[in-house]
Design an enzyme around this catalytic site. Structure first.
Site, PDB file in Angstrom:
ATOM      1  N   GLU A 168     -65.754  13.665 -35.390  1.00 44.83           N
ATOM      2  CA  GLU A 168     -66.209  14.138 -34.075  1.00 44.83           C
ATOM      3  C   GLU A 168     -67.650  14.613 -34.263  1.00 44.83           C
ATOM      4  O   GLU A 168     -67.891  15.655 -34.863  1.00 44.83           O
ATOM      5  CB  GLU A 168     -65.324  15.288 -33.571  1.00 44.83           C
ATOM      6  CG  GLU A 168     -63.835  14.950 -33.490  1.00 44.83           C
ATOM      7  CD  GLU A 168     -63.488  13.922 -32.431  1.00 44.83           C
ATOM      8  OE1 GLU A 168     -64.361  13.584 -31.603  1.00 44.83           O
ATOM      9  OE2 GLU A 168     -62.349  13.428 -32.432  1.00 44.83           O
TER      10      GLU A 168
ATOM     11  N   GLU B 102     -75.525  13.841 -39.452  1.00 37.67           N
ATOM     12  CA  GLU B 102     -76.076  13.802 -40.818  1.00 37.67           C
ATOM     13  C   GLU B 102     -74.966  14.077 -41.847  1.00 37.67           C
ATOM     14  O   GLU B 102     -74.784  13.316 -42.806  1.00 37.67           O
ATOM     15  CB  GLU B 102     -77.168  14.864 -40.922  1.00 37.67           C
ATOM     16  CG  GLU B 102     -77.924  14.822 -42.213  1.00 37.67           C
ATOM     17  CD  GLU B 102     -78.752  16.074 -42.425  1.00 37.67           C
ATOM     18  OE1 GLU B 102     -78.981  16.827 -41.460  1.00 37.67           O
ATOM     19  OE2 GLU B 102     -79.147  16.292 -43.588  1.00 37.67           O
TER      20      GLU B 102
ATOM     21  N   LYS C  65     -61.732  24.146 -43.997  1.00 36.96           N
ATOM     22  CA  LYS C  65     -63.031  24.683 -44.404  1.00 36.96           C
ATOM     23  C   LYS C  65     -63.884  24.972 -43.174  1.00 36.96           C
ATOM     24  O   LYS C  65     -64.413  24.071 -42.535  1.00 36.96           O
ATOM     25  CB  LYS C  65     -63.794  23.703 -45.307  1.00 36.96           C
ATOM     26  CG  LYS C  65     -64.909  24.432 -46.053  1.00 36.96           C
ATOM     27  CD  LYS C  65     -66.070  23.567 -46.455  1.00 36.96           C
ATOM     28  CE  LYS C  65     -67.167  23.464 -45.464  1.00 36.96           C
ATOM     29  NZ  LYS C  65     -67.780  24.722 -45.028  1.00 36.96           N
TER      30      LYS C  65
ATOM     31  N   GLY D 272     -68.758  17.872 -36.676  1.00 35.93           N
ATOM     32  CA  GLY D 272     -70.062  18.403 -37.058  1.00 35.93           C
ATOM     33  C   GLY D 272     -71.161  17.410 -36.763  1.00 35.93           C
ATOM     34  O   GLY D 272     -71.029  16.542 -35.896  1.00 35.93           O
TER      35      GLY D 272
ATOM     36  N   GLY E  44     -71.679  14.018 -41.272  1.00 40.03           N
ATOM     37  CA  GLY E  44     -70.639  12.990 -41.115  1.00 40.03           C
ATOM     38  C   GLY E  44     -70.958  11.771 -41.981  1.00 40.03           C
ATOM     39  O   GLY E  44     -70.087  11.229 -42.672  1.00 40.03           O
TER      40      GLY E  44
ATOM     41  N   CYS F 132     -70.922  20.319 -28.282  1.00 34.29           N
ATOM     42  CA  CYS F 132     -71.090  18.882 -28.491  1.00 34.29           C
ATOM     43  C   CYS F 132     -71.151  18.169 -27.141  1.00 34.29           C
ATOM     44  O   CYS F 132     -71.869  17.194 -26.976  1.00 34.29           O
ATOM     45  CB  CYS F 132     -69.954  18.335 -29.325  1.00 34.29           C
ATOM     46  SG  CYS F 132     -68.360  18.865 -28.726  1.00 34.29           S
TER      47      CYS F 132
ATOM     48  N   GLU G   2     -79.956  15.065 -29.935  1.00 29.75           N
ATOM     49  CA  GLU G   2     -79.194  16.274 -29.623  1.00 29.75           C
ATOM     50  C   GLU G   2     -80.030  17.512 -29.966  1.00 29.75           C
ATOM     51  O   GLU G   2     -80.480  17.664 -31.094  1.00 29.75           O
ATOM     52  CB  GLU G   2     -77.908  16.273 -30.451  1.00 29.75           C
ATOM     53  CG  GLU G   2     -76.974  17.399 -30.115  1.00 29.75           C
ATOM     54  CD  GLU G   2     -75.703  17.373 -30.960  1.00 29.75           C
ATOM     55  OE1 GLU G   2     -75.821  17.296 -32.199  1.00 29.75           O
ATOM     56  OE2 GLU G   2     -74.614  17.421 -30.375  1.00 29.75           O
TER      57      GLU G   2
END
Ligand code: NAD
Length: 494
Positions: A249, A230, A174, A227, A232, A283, A384
């Site tokens: 990750e 939030e 996805k 991703g 995750g 990331c 981040e």
């Protein structure tokens, strides 16, 4: 305008519900894509399950899987120009990055895994003191759901796909609904590579609409997610009723540490790349730069002069060095961070605003930005940003540098710039991060397992360990007692 189809059970599926994809460089609609409803999600999971349980995929010899992986790699290379063009038009990233980094690295990942996975799957039998022998078997998990973000849509999809397929899993991929185009083209490549039906299924859709269904389905054995923290966290919640193996990750707030003895020309060039490549939407973006205090002023002068020369432009132009951010929402978020930092007392040393360059008015551009006079507890130093914004701090000695580098909830990566190799190696050992680069930045190698600690997630991608994440370990224990009667035979004394 033709609509990009989904790829389910070896067939292309065009849905009536579609989504328009716009260029972040110009705001113009590029194309339309199909969106999976609950029934298409269900069909994809059923197809993956059947391919693994009953179809040829689940019982295919490793040698055959290797051939398929190599065919996919070749398919990516044969379609490299189209993939690079689509990746750039969809994400806005400079075409130079798509052409020379993302697409070749995606193909190389498949090649490397194809040539090495059989060796990686072998586990030595443990030496036994008991009168028994043990055989260890690496088996595929079953059905793997691979959920991918928008910053490296094809590359991260291929990191996950190559390992999941090599291990023998069937897959539901996805992509992010913002950037599904190259993943959907990958469906065409996989179809041409003639993989058995259902081995790979590619569905597009808004994560909040279809994510819960994918992640909570008991027929899915493994979730590999890259991703935000939030999302995750939500996924961990979705699996609470039916726990399953996960690879996570997540985000980062990585630091570059520049020692006074570093080659300043090289260090500034590389610090620029490590926050401005892909508009800082990485990331592993080095969004904190920590400079030894003796060279602070000199560093600022060189960095700012170079940052001002970086060429902003449409991703499609080969001269472009910084393209637009992915969306208006993302740019507003980045701008919000800068404004908040200024309110907290930080100073914008360069950039910090939307450029007024003619021709870029309709894209989501943001100037390469350096923020000074920060303190470690400021939001801009802790959270981040995911944009072209670095905050600059200073340190007095290596202990101070390590303490500051480790002072965030994340632990994804760091880089050290120095001519003292011995010192760099010692510092690297004390830095709390999954990856530490010394006098280099951003090189990902399919040989090297990659992944963060703390709030940056758990599990690895790439390398032997990345492959093994997609497997389960079975032990087969056989009696070796001389009389054929194991100890347990005597337990009840019969
Ligand atoms: P995101 O979390 O918004 O989306 C990632 C994926 O999750 C997308 O496919 C999205 O559709 C899907 N998703 C969204 N809601 C979902 C839900 N409720 N259930 C299931 N799936 C859902 O992340 P993003 O904005 O696409 O990417 C940026 C983030 O990714 C940043 O935080 C970045 O640090 C992180 N990232 C991490 C790494 C790494 O290796 N650690 C690499 C790249 C990006």
């Amino acid at each position: 305008m033709s609509v990009f189809p989904l790829f389910i059970n070896g067939e292309f599926v065009t849905t009536t519900a579609t989504n328009k994809i716009s260029s972040p460089s110009t705001g113009e609609v590029i194309t339309e894509v199909s969106i999976a409803s609950a029934s298409e999600v269900d069909a994809a999971i059923s197809a993956a399950r059947a391919a693994f349980d009953r179809g040829p995929w689940g019982s295919l010899p490793a040698e055959k899987r290797k051939t398929y992986l190599l065919n996919i790699a070749q398919g990516i290379l044969d379609n490299a120009a189209e993939l690079a063009d689509l990746e750039t038009r969809n994400t806005g990233k400079p075409i130079k990055e798509s052409t020379f980094m993302d697409i070749p690295s995606a193909a190389r990942t498949f090649e490397y895994i194809a040539h090495n996975f059989e060796n990686f799957l072998k586990d030595a039998a443990p030496k036994m003191e008991a009168e028994a022998s043990c055989r260890l078997l690496r088996e595929p998990m079953g059905v793997a759901a691979l959920i991918v973000p928008w910053n490296y849509p094809l590359l991260i999809a291929c990191w996950k796909l190559a390992s999941a397929l090599a291990a023998g899993n069937s897959v539901i991929l996805k992509p992010s609904s913002l950037t599904p185009l190259t993943a959907l083209v990958l469906g065409r490549i996989i179809h041409a590579a003639d993989l058995p039906r259902g081995a790979v299924n590619i569905i597009n859709g808004n994560g909040d609409d279809i994510g819960r269904q994918i992640c909570s389905d008991a027929r899915v054995d493994l979730i590999s997610f890259t991703g935000s923290n939030e999302v995750g966290g939500k996924i961990v919640g979705f699996t609470a009723g039916y726990p399953k193996k996960m690879i996570m990750e997540l985000g980062g707030k990585s630091a570059s540490i520049v020692m006074a003895d570093a080659d300043l020309d090289v260090a500034t060039n590389c610090c620029l790349c490590s926050i401005f490549l892909n508009q800082g939407q990485m990331c592993t973006a080095m969004s904190r730069i920590l400079v030894e205090d003796k060279i602070y002023e000199q560093f600022v002068e060189i960095f700012v002069a170079k940052a001002k020369k970086i060429k902003l432009g449409r991703g499609e132009d080969f001269e472009t060095q910084i393209g637009p951010l992915i969306s208006q929402v993302q740019r507003d978020k980045v701008m919000g961070f800068v404004e908040h930092a200024v309110k907290e007392g930080a100073k914008v040393l360069c950039g910090g605003k939307i450029p007024n360059t003619p021709g870029l008015e309709n894209g989501f551009f943001f100037e390469p930005t350096l923020i000074g006079e920060v303190t470690p507890e400021m939001k801009i130093c802790q959270e981040e940003v995911f944009g072209p914004v670095a905050c600059l701090g200073s340190f007095s000695n290596e202990e101070d540098a390590i303490r500051q580098a480790n002072n965030t909830p994340y632990a994804l990566a760091a880089s050290i710039w120095t001519s003292n190799q011995l010192l760099a190696q010692k510092m690297a050992e004390k830095i709390n991060a999954g990856t530490v680069w010394i006098n280099t930045y951003g090189m990902f190698y399919p040989e090297i397992p990659y992944g963060g600690f703390k709030q940056s997630g758990f599990g690895k991608e790439l390398g032997r360990e990345g492959l093994l994440e997609h497997t389960r370990l079975k032990n087969i224990i056989t009696d070796q007692s001389k009389d054929g009667k194991p100890l347990v035979n005597y337990w009840y004394g019969f």
